[in-house]
Design a protein around this motif. Structure first.
Motif, PDB file in Angstrom:
ATOM      1  N   ASP A  72     123.619  61.376  70.622  1.00 33.77           N
ATOM      2  CA  ASP A  72     122.355  60.636  70.655  1.00 33.77           C
ATOM      3  C   ASP A  72     122.576  59.134  70.510  1.00 33.77           C
ATOM      4  O   ASP A  72     121.671  58.405  70.087  1.00 33.77           O
ATOM      5  N   ARG A  75     119.968  56.996  72.059  1.00 29.58           N
ATOM      6  CA  ARG A  75     118.599  57.171  71.553  1.00 29.58           C
ATOM      7  C   ARG A  75     118.677  57.518  70.059  1.00 29.58           C
ATOM      8  O   ARG A  75     118.494  58.664  69.658  1.00 29.58           O
ATOM      9  N   PRO A  76     118.937  56.506  69.229  1.00 31.71           N
ATOM     10  CA  PRO A  76     119.196  56.739  67.802  1.00 31.71           C
ATOM     11  C   PRO A  76     118.070  57.455  67.065  1.00 31.71           C
ATOM     12  O   PRO A  76     118.323  58.166  66.097  1.00 31.71           O
ATOM     13  N   ALA A  77     116.833  57.263  67.502  1.00 26.76           N
ATOM     14  CA  ALA A  77     115.728  57.917  66.787  1.00 26.76           C
ATOM     15  C   ALA A  77     115.882  59.435  66.783  1.00 26.76           C
ATOM     16  O   ALA A  77     115.453  60.106  65.838  1.00 26.76           O
ATOM     17  N   ALA A  78     116.512  59.972  67.827  1.00 25.90           N
ATOM     18  CA  ALA A  78     116.697  61.423  67.899  1.00 25.90           C
ATOM     19  C   ALA A  78     117.687  61.915  66.842  1.00 25.90           C
ATOM     20  O   ALA A  78     117.708  63.102  66.515  1.00 25.90           O
ATOM     21  N   LEU A  80     117.755  60.812  63.728  1.00 30.72           N
ATOM     22  CA  LEU A  80     117.201  60.653  62.384  1.00 30.72           C
ATOM     23  C   LEU A  80     117.027  61.981  61.643  1.00 30.72           C
ATOM     24  O   LEU A  80     117.401  62.083  60.465  1.00 30.72           O
ATOM     25  N   THR A 204     118.487  49.592  65.927  1.00 36.16           N
ATOM     26  CA  THR A 204     117.384  49.774  66.867  1.00 36.16           C
ATOM     27  C   THR A 204     117.069  51.264  67.032  1.00 36.16           C
ATOM     28  O   THR A 204     117.956  52.072  67.299  1.00 36.16           O
ATOM     29  N   GLY A 205     115.796  51.591  66.874  1.00 33.76           N
ATOM     30  CA  GLY A 205     115.376  52.993  66.953  1.00 33.76           C
ATOM     31  C   GLY A 205     115.190  53.622  65.588  1.00 33.76           C
ATOM     32  O   GLY A 205     114.492  54.629  65.450  1.00 33.76           O
ATOM     33  N   LEU A 206     115.830  53.032  64.541  1.00 29.49           N
ATOM     34  CA  LEU A 206     115.677  53.539  63.175  1.00 29.49           C
ATOM     35  C   LEU A 206     114.877  52.590  62.309  1.00 29.49           C
ATOM     36  O   LEU A 206     114.435  52.962  61.220  1.00 29.49           O
ATOM     37  N   SER A 207     114.711  51.356  62.770  1.00 27.50           N
ATOM     38  CA  SER A 207     114.022  50.339  61.987  1.00 27.50           C
ATOM     39  C   SER A 207     112.589  50.778  61.672  1.00 27.50           C
ATOM     40  O   SER A 207     111.849  51.225  62.549  1.00 27.50           O
ATOM     41  N   ARG A 209     111.737  53.286  59.857  1.00 32.07           N
ATOM     42  CA  ARG A 209     111.636  54.725  59.608  1.00 32.07           C
ATOM     43  C   ARG A 209     112.315  55.080  58.285  1.00 32.07           C
ATOM     44  O   ARG A 209     113.319  54.480  57.914  1.00 32.07           O
ATOM     45  N   LEU A 211     114.740  56.818  55.851  1.00 30.77           N
ATOM     46  CA  LEU A 211     116.055  57.430  56.026  1.00 30.77           C
ATOM     47  C   LEU A 211     116.352  58.506  54.984  1.00 30.77           C
ATOM     48  O   LEU A 211     117.317  59.251  55.127  1.00 30.77           O
TER      49      LEU A 211
END
Length: 423
Positions: A72, A75-78, A80, A204-207, A209, A211
């Protein structure tokens, strides 16, 4: 297409600086304690022999997230939810490990360790338990950064935490001995964990959110545990056997324990390149699209590992006496360590290659093979350590260690060739 060697070096270089700083601080602690009192150095080595398998269990469990996160990368959000699952696993391992570390004085007394060494432990075990809990609270932030292609971000927590620990070592060890080393370790770990999670939160993609673990997902946690726990168990077997060797060395006397502590400290820099190359290789093997691609990554990581050991061995060959002089002025300890430097080099070379092979098997999601290899190699070592030390002393112990490392490397190489062909 970027060559595998460039990819490995690009990720391993910042990791090496970060991990190397940690190795340097371990050497500094050993040096400061060695110049203060031989018994305190032996106590530090004894506690470290137990801390090794405990921290390896936590770290090994977290490495199971690498093959799940690496795909991933774009697409780092995937990734999480995977990170949150890993943190539940880490907290369970950390709490168990802290309990084990607290038992060091009891085990030392029951195991026949000299009384002066056991007495020198003092408050070090509770401090090391706090260190383990902090590592678990970190929840694999550094490993996630590497898997997502942000290896350079690992520099900042590593260097900052090391700087804090070094300052406290210099200030506290001359006055507090091993207790000062424990306080410095806990403080440095707290700083590193906080910064690592801060860096991860900016990806980017985790900001923005959360953790930290939310509601546990038992099925997904068990799926990750299927990769992480065998890796964790393999490291526990390895370091438990090394703890048995350290125990056997301690029973040869205070000087033998101190010489063993110095050699183990020197093995850290020799294996640094292998550790970082393995960490860099695991996500690339996980992303490899063919057996040939996975094997190219593995060969590149092996080349980096071997080069690192040979470079370190060259330094020891040219300046071994000067290097050993940094660990204290006790002539008997230095003489024992000097005579074993060639065996240390051979052991480090085999062990470095085995570290890379183990990481590559994790990338293939085949850590069970690493566990089997560790049991086959390090299990017998733990059983024979005490009688070998009684019969042949430290030289016998290091011969047994070297033979074990060669056996494990052979088994892991066989496993990697076998499973990479099924890629």
């Amino acid at each position: 297409m970027t060559s595998p060697l460039r990819v490995i070096l690009g990720a391993a270089a910042p990791l090496a600086l970060s991990v190397g700083a940690g190795v340097a601080v371990r050497l500094a602690a050993t040096s400061l304690l060695g110049n203060q009192a031989t018994a305190e150095l032996a106590a530090f080595a004894l506690a470290g022999a137990v801390l090794g398998p405990v921290t390896a269990a936590v770290a090994g469990g977290l490495r199971g997230l690498t093959p799940f996160v690496a795909p991933d990368r774009d697409r780092p959000a995937a990734a999480l939810p995977v990170l949150r699952d890993a943190r539940w696993l880490a907290l369970l391992l950390g709490a168990s490990g802290a309990g084990v570390v607290l038992c060091v004085p009891l085990v030392a007394s029951a195991g026949g360790v000299p009384g002066e060494v056991t007495a020198a432990l003092g408050v070090l075990p509770p401090l090391l338990a706090a260190h383990v809990l902090l590592l678990a609270a970190g929840g694999g932030a550094n490993g996630t950064l590497v898997a997502l292609g942000h290896a350079r971000q690992v520099l900042w927590p590593g260097l900052t935490g090391t700087a804090a620990e070094v300052l406290l070592l210099v200030a506290l060890v001359p006055r507090l001995g091993v207790a000062g080393a424990g306080v410095a370790l806990v403080a440095g770990t707290a700083v590193a964990v906080a910064i690592a999670n801060g860096r991860l939160a900016r990806v980017t993609g985790l900001s923005g959110r959360a953790l930290w673990p939310g509601r546990p997902r038992p099925r997904e946690i068990l799926r990750m545990a299927g990769v992480g726990l065998p890796m964790s168990a393999a490291l526990v077997v390895k370091f438990a056997a090394l703890a048995a060797v350290a125990w056997a060395a301690a029973r040869t006397g205070t000087h033998g324990a101190a010489a063993y502590a110095i050699l183990v400290s020197l093995d850290g820099p020799l294996g640094l390149a292998a550790f970082t190359a393995g960490q860099a290789a695991a996500p690339e093997v996980a992303r490899a699209a063919s057996p040939a691609a996975a094997r190219r990554v593995n060969r590149a990581a092996l080349a980096v590992a071997v080069a690192g050991v040979l470079a370190g061995a060259a330094v020891l060959g040219l300046a071994g006496e000067d290097v050993l002089g940094l660990f204290g002025s006790d002539g008997r300890v230095r003489a024992a360590a000097t005579g074993l430097l060639p065996l240390l080099t051979v052991f480090s070379l085999a062990n470095a290659c085995a570290i890379v092979m183990s990481a590559s098997l994790t990338g293939l999601r085949r850590p069970a093979w690493s566990l089997g290899s560790a049991v086959a190699g390090y299990g017998p070592l733990a059983l024979v350590a005490a009688p070998v030390a009684a019969a042949w002393g430290l030289s016998g112990l290091w011969c047994a260690l070297t033979a074990c490392a060669v056996l494990v490397l052979g088994l892991q190489t066989w496993g990697f060739v076998r499973y990479s062909a099924r890629r």
